[in-house]
Write a protein that holds these residues in place. Structure first.
Motif, PDB file in Angstrom:
ATOM      1  N   LEU A  52       0.947  -1.241  -0.113  1.00 10.16           N
ATOM      2  CA  LEU A  52      -0.041   0.176  -0.053  1.00 10.16           C
ATOM      3  C   LEU A  52       0.962   1.325  -0.084  1.00 10.16           C
ATOM      4  O   LEU A  52       0.517   2.362  -0.595  1.00 10.16           O
ATOM      5  N   GLU A  53       1.986   1.281   0.616  1.00  8.94           N
ATOM      6  CA  GLU A  53       2.893   2.433   1.029  1.00  8.94           C
ATOM      7  C   GLU A  53       3.459   2.482  -0.419  1.00  8.94           C
ATOM      8  O   GLU A  53       3.678   3.722  -0.990  1.00  8.94           O
ATOM      9  N   GLU A  54       4.016   1.442  -1.116  1.00  5.81           N
ATOM     10  CA  GLU A  54       4.693   1.675  -2.301  1.00  5.81           C
ATOM     11  C   GLU A  54       3.511   2.134  -3.596  1.00  5.81           C
ATOM     12  O   GLU A  54       4.064   3.062  -4.272  1.00  5.81           O
ATOM     13  N   LEU A  55       2.428   1.713  -3.359  1.00  6.69           N
ATOM     14  CA  LEU A  55       1.250   2.350  -4.594  1.00  6.69           C
ATOM     15  C   LEU A  55       1.105   3.804  -4.166  1.00  6.69           C
ATOM     16  O   LEU A  55       1.042   4.433  -5.264  1.00  6.69           O
ATOM     17  N   SER A  56       1.094   3.960  -3.032  1.00  4.76           N
ATOM     18  CA  SER A  56       0.797   5.354  -2.501  1.00  4.76           C
ATOM     19  C   SER A  56       1.927   6.235  -2.995  1.00  4.76           C
ATOM     20  O   SER A  56       1.936   7.350  -3.729  1.00  4.76           O
ATOM     21  N   ARG A  57       3.144   5.670  -2.945  1.00  4.53           N
ATOM     22  CA  ARG A  57       4.254   6.647  -3.338  1.00  4.53           C
ATOM     23  C   ARG A  57       4.547   6.780  -4.728  1.00  4.53           C
ATOM     24  O   ARG A  57       4.672   7.927  -5.560  1.00  4.53           O
ATOM     25  N   SER A  58       4.043   5.650  -5.551  1.00  4.07           N
ATOM     26  CA  SER A  58       4.031   5.636  -6.936  1.00  4.07           C
ATOM     27  C   SER A  58       3.015   6.532  -7.732  1.00  4.07           C
ATOM     28  O   SER A  58       3.308   7.395  -8.502  1.00  4.07           O
ATOM     29  N   ARG A  59       1.834   6.570  -6.903  1.00  2.75           N
ATOM     30  CA  ARG A  59       0.784   7.638  -7.257  1.00  2.75           C
ATOM     31  C   ARG A  59       1.332   9.181  -7.211  1.00  2.75           C
ATOM     32  O   ARG A  59       1.281   9.918  -7.775  1.00  2.75           O
ATOM     33  N   ARG A  60       2.209   9.328  -6.230  1.00  6.45           N
ATOM     34  CA  ARG A  60       2.630  10.741  -5.684  1.00  6.45           C
ATOM     35  C   ARG A  60       3.562  11.115  -6.761  1.00  6.45           C
ATOM     36  O   ARG A  60       3.598  12.210  -7.238  1.00  6.45           O
ATOM     37  N   ASP A  61       4.361  10.203  -7.260  1.00  2.00           N
ATOM     38  CA  ASP A  61       5.618  10.426  -8.141  1.00  2.00           C
ATOM     39  C   ASP A  61       5.140  10.442  -9.551  1.00  2.00           C
ATOM     40  O   ASP A  61       5.856  10.987 -10.258  1.00  2.00           O
ATOM     41  N   ASN A  62       3.939   9.973  -9.971  1.00  4.51           N
ATOM     42  CA  ASN A  62       3.485   9.609 -11.188  1.00  4.51           C
ATOM     43  C   ASN A  62       1.925   9.984 -11.175  1.00  4.51           C
ATOM     44  O   ASN A  62       1.195   9.233 -11.297  1.00  4.51           O
ATOM     45  N   PRO A  63       1.521  11.329 -11.240  1.00  2.15           N
ATOM     46  CA  PRO A  63       0.124  11.581 -10.969  1.00  2.15           C
ATOM     47  C   PRO A  63      -0.451  11.218 -12.249  1.00  2.15           C
ATOM     48  O   PRO A  63      -1.792  11.128 -12.341  1.00  2.15           O
TER      49      PRO A  63
END
Length: 70
Positions: A53-64
């Motif tokens: 979940l943290e990895e997905l959240s980080r990925s969405r922040r980095d790639n809007p």
């Protein structure tokens, strides 16, 4: 005694020793794969792994742009 299931695509009885098991044929296997590929099937269980979940959240922040595609 051989175990059997119903083919998930056409509901025909399939014995466990069938080379296409759990499908009755290669055709049914390909039809099922096509449904996954086209998005007809979805895994509906929510993600429970906190690290993922943290990895997905980080990925969405980095790639809007990822969120804009839905």
């Amino acid at each position: 005694m051989a175990k059997a299931l119903f083919c998930p695509t056409c509901r025909e009885v399939v014995l466990i020793d069938n080379q296409n098991f759990p499908f009755c044929s290669d055709r049914c296997r390909i039809l099922d794969l096509g449904k996954w590929a086209s998005g007809d099937y979805k895994v509906s269980t929510p993600i429970q792994d906190p690290d993922l979940l943290e990895e997905l959240s980080r990925s969405r922040r980095d790639n809007p742009k990822i969120d804009d595609e839905d």
